[in-house]
Scaffold this motif. Structure first.
Motif, short mmCIF file in Angstrom:
data_model
loop_
_atom_site.label_atom_id
_atom_site.label_comp_id
_atom_site.label_asym_id
_atom_site.label_seq_id
_atom_site.Cartn_x
_atom_site.Cartn_y
_atom_site.Cartn_z
N MET A 147 28.59 -48.12 29.08
CA MET A 147 27.63 -47.71 28.05
C MET A 147 26.85 -46.51 28.54
SD MET A 147 28.07 -49.62 25.54
CE MET A 147 26.62 -49.54 24.51
N THR A 148 27.20 -45.36 28.05
CA THR A 148 26.51 -44.18 28.56
C THR A 148 25.98 -43.34 27.42
OG1 THR A 148 28.67 -43.20 28.71
CG2 THR A 148 27.67 -43.94 30.75
N GLU A 149 25.40 -44.00 26.41
CA GLU A 149 24.83 -43.13 25.38
C GLU A 149 23.58 -42.45 25.95
OE1 GLU A 149 24.66 -46.87 24.19
OE2 GLU A 149 23.34 -46.50 25.88
N LEU A 150 23.34 -41.28 25.37
CA LEU A 150 22.26 -40.44 25.88
C LEU A 150 21.28 -40.23 24.73
CD1 LEU A 150 22.25 -38.17 28.45
CD2 LEU A 150 22.23 -36.73 26.48
N LYS A 151 19.99 -40.34 25.07
CA LYS A 151 18.99 -40.26 24.01
C LYS A 151 17.97 -39.17 24.34
CE LYS A 151 17.43 -44.24 21.31
NZ LYS A 151 18.69 -44.71 20.75
N PHE A 152 17.79 -38.24 23.42
CA PHE A 152 16.68 -37.30 23.54
C PHE A 152 15.56 -37.84 22.67
CE2 PHE A 152 20.46 -34.81 24.22
CZ PHE A 152 20.12 -33.92 25.21
N ASN A 153 14.41 -38.05 23.27
CA ASN A 153 13.30 -38.56 22.49
C ASN A 153 12.17 -37.54 22.52
OD1 ASN A 153 11.50 -40.04 21.09
ND2 ASN A 153 11.32 -41.72 22.58
N ASN A 154 12.05 -36.78 21.44
CA ASN A 154 10.99 -35.79 21.30
C ASN A 154 10.88 -34.87 22.52
OD1 ASN A 154 9.15 -34.75 19.59
ND2 ASN A 154 7.42 -35.93 20.41
N VAL A 155 12.00 -34.35 22.94
CA VAL A 155 12.04 -33.55 24.17
C VAL A 155 11.49 -32.14 23.91
CG1 VAL A 155 13.56 -32.46 25.84
CG2 VAL A 155 13.95 -34.83 25.16
N ILE A 156 10.57 -31.76 24.75
CA ILE A 156 9.91 -30.45 24.62
C ILE A 156 10.05 -29.71 25.94
CG2 ILE A 156 7.67 -29.31 24.37
CD1 ILE A 156 6.87 -31.56 22.46
N LYS A 157 10.31 -28.41 25.85
CA LYS A 157 10.32 -27.59 27.07
C LYS A 157 9.37 -26.43 26.87
CE LYS A 157 11.43 -25.95 31.02
NZ LYS A 157 11.15 -26.67 32.26
N ARG A 158 8.48 -26.28 27.83
CA ARG A 158 7.56 -25.14 27.79
C ARG A 158 7.72 -24.34 29.07
NH1 ARG A 158 4.03 -29.28 27.20
NH2 ARG A 158 3.73 -29.95 25.04
N TYR A 159 7.67 -23.02 28.91
CA TYR A 159 7.52 -22.16 30.08
C TYR A 159 6.12 -21.59 29.99
CZ TYR A 159 12.54 -22.44 30.81
OH TYR A 159 13.81 -22.89 31.04
N GLY A 160 5.23 -22.05 30.84
CA GLY A 160 3.84 -21.66 30.71
C GLY A 160 3.33 -22.17 29.39
N LYS A 161 2.85 -21.27 28.55
CA LYS A 161 2.32 -21.72 27.26
C LYS A 161 3.37 -21.61 26.16
CE LYS A 161 -2.64 -21.15 27.79
NZ LYS A 161 -3.22 -20.03 28.50
N THR A 162 4.48 -20.93 26.46
CA THR A 162 5.49 -20.71 25.43
C THR A 162 6.38 -21.94 25.32
OG1 THR A 162 5.62 -18.62 26.57
CG2 THR A 162 6.92 -18.86 24.57
N GLU A 163 6.45 -22.48 24.11
CA GLU A 163 7.32 -23.63 23.90
C GLU A 163 8.67 -23.10 23.44
OE1 GLU A 163 5.37 -27.21 22.28
OE2 GLU A 163 7.01 -27.24 20.85
N VAL A 164 9.73 -23.46 24.15
CA VAL A 164 11.06 -22.94 23.79
C VAL A 164 11.94 -24.00 23.17
CG1 VAL A 164 11.04 -21.05 25.44
CG2 VAL A 164 11.91 -23.28 26.13
N VAL A 165 11.67 -25.27 23.47
CA VAL A 165 12.41 -26.36 22.83
C VAL A 165 11.36 -27.26 22.19
CG1 VAL A 165 13.85 -28.39 23.21
CG2 VAL A 165 14.37 -26.27 24.40
N HIS A 166 11.50 -27.49 20.90
CA HIS A 166 10.43 -28.16 20.17
C HIS A 166 10.87 -29.55 19.74
CE1 HIS A 166 9.12 -23.96 19.67
NE2 HIS A 166 10.35 -23.74 19.28
N GLY A 167 10.39 -30.56 20.41
CA GLY A 167 10.56 -31.94 19.96
C GLY A 167 11.95 -32.30 19.48
N ILE A 168 12.93 -32.24 20.38
CA ILE A 168 14.30 -32.57 19.99
C ILE A 168 14.50 -34.09 20.02
CG2 ILE A 168 16.71 -32.40 20.70
CD1 ILE A 168 15.77 -29.78 19.61
N ASN A 169 15.01 -34.61 18.91
CA ASN A 169 15.41 -36.02 18.85
C ASN A 169 16.89 -36.06 18.56
OD1 ASN A 169 12.96 -37.71 19.10
ND2 ASN A 169 12.31 -36.43 17.38
N LEU A 170 17.63 -36.75 19.42
CA LEU A 170 19.07 -36.73 19.25
C LEU A 170 19.68 -37.89 20.02
CD1 LEU A 170 21.52 -34.97 18.26
CD2 LEU A 170 21.45 -33.85 20.47
N ASP A 171 20.64 -38.55 19.40
CA ASP A 171 21.37 -39.60 20.11
C ASP A 171 22.80 -39.13 20.34
OD1 ASP A 171 19.15 -41.05 19.88
OD2 ASP A 171 19.94 -42.60 18.53
N VAL A 172 23.24 -39.19 21.58
CA VAL A 172 24.64 -38.88 21.87
C VAL A 172 25.34 -40.21 22.09
CG1 VAL A 172 26.20 -37.58 23.31
CG2 VAL A 172 23.86 -36.78 23.00
#
Lengths: 367, 267
Positions: A1-26
């Motif tokens: 069982m290797t499903e992968l879950k993104f739960n509201n994933v956010i990436k910021r570099y300093g103050k700049t947000e480059v990935v905004h709240g990703i929700n995804l089930d693989v």
């Protein structure tokens, strides 16, 4: 069982947000492709899964276990990079067995796995070569082999074919698909090439500017794009996207274009739902749905229009025709054998059953 | 053998280059009387007395040993400090990184003499005068920045994905650095070591000022050949020839990577 879950994933570099709240089930054993133009955050997302980038907010979990704080090696995955990242001072065998030697796998087990993988990938005669003695395709295979011998639960591919020439890319594309059928692991694959995405994926995630635009199977994205971005991104040549205004006449709706072209919206049960009289919209029609009219004689006469040929692009099996219909420019498709010349006047038929209509303001699909 | 026309210029240039060195070799194999009396293109009676004196007289050969000791210490210190620094500059972005990187090089822009007085004062206070480590540390001022620059160039030629693959493969950072990264930049390390060695070996001012007897470098010893009775030409020439040897040896080892080193690894 290797499903992968993104739960509201956010990436910021300093103050700049480059990935905004990703929700995804693989899903387990799924071949998922992240596709989008450069700078859309697809590689960042993949690197966060691998543990090469810190996750600013939200969680990523693999098989139900949150991996945010795990080191890359503890996540049980393997990654293939665009530039292969083979160790130049080690031969193919050493490159492939490297990870196994590190986690103290017994020698004969390492040997068995490397030989087996080498055979699958057709590398058995190259095991003692150094990376610089290999061609691009062979290097790519070694990079894949290095990932395979570790029998990871998840494979991550970061634009693995972008450094190869067109012919080899098609060949390796097939090999990657074969690999997925053979190893039966979950694969997350990043590419900017929508053809790769379409041919490989079980599901495609279209990303733009750090947001998910649409998730779906290749056919879903192709036939039901959620917005103009997906519509224009998936498919070659891209879908014709033309600005128009909705006009109601009795029970029927028409698309009115600058220059006077009028196209009827095919009547159906719900064809007026969601429209407003005078609404600005974008009509989407794939190139293969616009053809010289005699190729599609069954279409009603009101779907046929006189056009002026402006550019002809013969591809052999088919010809792309840039056509001007009452000042509206679009790309049509014709069979390859027909001779169409620049300046020809020709009747074109549009298969309006395949028409998409998007709201001009929100860009979302409304028809 | 037919020599092409255009090669004449090269041959001529080569002769001009080698002439001083040949002349020194020539002198080192002759006695003072011979040197001063007749002009000769080659030594008529070869004598190794000058070399024998250097190899047997402790005040002479200890000069070489001192030089080699502080040069080696300096090379090791420079490499050990510059490797992590260069890695940081090549792999991480941080505030002021490019300014700091440039600032490093400005250390090389000042003449060594500028640092002479403060160094002397400082080392006297700590009782380091006339020790090998004193000279080695002083030379670091010039060698560490150079080493960082050269190594950074070599390291930046290694794609970051190699690092990342190693982490995913399961290497810890020190393991990766020693087992994967160092072999990849070993030519860079060799070239860097060569440059540190060369600078430290030929630098005279700091080395002479910071030492008196115990750590006296060979270059300082050579000044002893001047005496009231005149100059000991043969001995000076022999010492000179022996000074070239270590450098020539090191060049031989890194000869294939020299050009890249001169370009600071950025080719």
């Amino acid at each position: 069982m290797t499903e992968l879950k993104f739960n509201n994933v956010i990436k910021r570099y300093g103050k700049t947000e480059v990935v905004h709240g990703i929700n995804l089930d693989v899903r387990d054993k799924e071949f998922l492709v992240l596709v989008g133009p450069s700078g859309c955050g697809k590689s960042t997302l993949l690197r966060m899964v691998a543990g090469l980038e810190a996750i600013s907010d939200g969680t990523i979990s693999i098989g139900g276990k949150v991996v945010n704080d795990l080191a890359p090696k503890e996540r049980g995955l393997a990654m293939v990079f665009q530039n292969y990242a083979l160790y130049p001072h080690m031969n193919v065998y050493e490159n492939m067995s490297f990870g196994l030697r590190l986690n103290k796998t017994p020698k004969d087990e390492i040997d068995r796995r490397v030989q087996e993988t080498g055979q699958i990938l057709g590398l058995e005669n190259l095991l003692h070569r150094k990376p610089h003695e290999l061609s691009g395709g062979q290097r790519q295979r070694v990079a894949m082999g290095r990932a395979m011998v570790r029998k990871p639960s998840i494979f991550l591919f970061d634009e693995p074919l972008s450094n190869l020439d067109a012919k080899l890319r098609i060949q390796m594309r097939a090999e990657i698909k074969l690999l997925h059928q053979r190893v039966n692991s979950t694969i997350i694959y990043v590419t900017h090439d929508q053809v790769e995405a379409m041919t490989l994926a079980d599901r495609i995630v279209v990303l733009r500017d750090g947001y998910i635009e649409q998730v779906g199977s290749p056919m879903e994205l192709f036939s039901k794009p959620a917005n103009t971005f997906v519509a224009g991104f998936i498919g070659t040549p891209p879908m014709n996207l033309l600005d128009a205004v909705i006009k109601f006449r009795g029970d029927n709706a028409f698309l009115i274009f600058d220059g006077g072209l009028e196209i009827p919206v095919p009547p159906g049960d719900t064809h007026l739902n969601g429209f407003r009289d005078g609404q600005s919209v974008v009509m989407g029609l794939r190139t293969e749905e616009i053809t010289p009219s005699d190729l599609n004689p069954s279409l009603p006469a009101s779907w046929k229009f006189d056009g002026l040929v402006e550019v002809v692009e013969p591809l052999g099996n088919e010809t792309h025709v840039h056509v001007n219909i009452k000042g509206v420019k679009m790309i049509a498709r014709s069979e390859g054998r027909r001779s169409i010349k620049y300046g020809d006047s020709l009747k074109f038929a549009m298969n309006l059953n395949q028409m998409h209509i998007f709201d001009a303001e929100t860009t979302l699909s409304i028809y | 053998m037919k020599i092409k026309k255009r090669n004449f210029a090269l041959v001529f240039y080569f002769i001009l280059l080698m002439l001083p060195i040949y002349w020194m070799l020539n002198m080192s194999l002759r006695t003072n009387a011979d040197i001063l009396s007749t002009f000769s293109l080659y030594p008529k009676e070869i004598t190794f007395a000058n070399y024998m004196k250097i190899f047997t007289d402790p005040s002479w050969y200890s000069g070489y040993i001192n030089s080699i000791i502080y040069v080696s210490i300096n090379t090791v210190i420079s490499l050990v400090t510059a490797l992590p620094a260069a890695y940081a500059f090549s792999r991480y972005r941080f505030i002021g990184d490019s300014q700091m990187f440039f600032w490093l090089l400005t250390n090389r822009m000042a003449p060594a003499a500028v640092f002479l007085l403060p160094f002397f004062q400082l080392y006297s206070t700590f009782g380091l005068i006339d020790t090998h480590i004193a000279v080695a540390l002083a030379h670091c001022l010039f060698n560490v920045p150079l080493a960082v620059w050269i190594l950074e160039g070599f390291m930046s030629g290694i794609p970051k994905e190699i690092d990342e693959t190693a982490y995913i493969d399961g290497y810890s950072f020190p393991g990766f650095f020693a087992m994967v990264f160092m072999p990849l930049i070993r030519s860079g390390v060799g070239v860097t070591a060569f440059f540190c060695f060369m600078f430290s070996w030929v630098e005279l001012l700091l080395a002479r000022t910071l030492t008196t007897t115990e750590a006296k470098p060979i270059a300082a010893t050579m000044t002893r050949t001047v005496s009231a009775t005149g100059l000991d030409w043969g001995l000076l020439a022999a010492a000179g020839i022996l000074t070239i040897v270590p450098g020539a040896l090191v060049i031989w080892f890194v000869r294939n990577h020299m050009a890249k080193g001169f370009a600071m690894g950025r080719v």
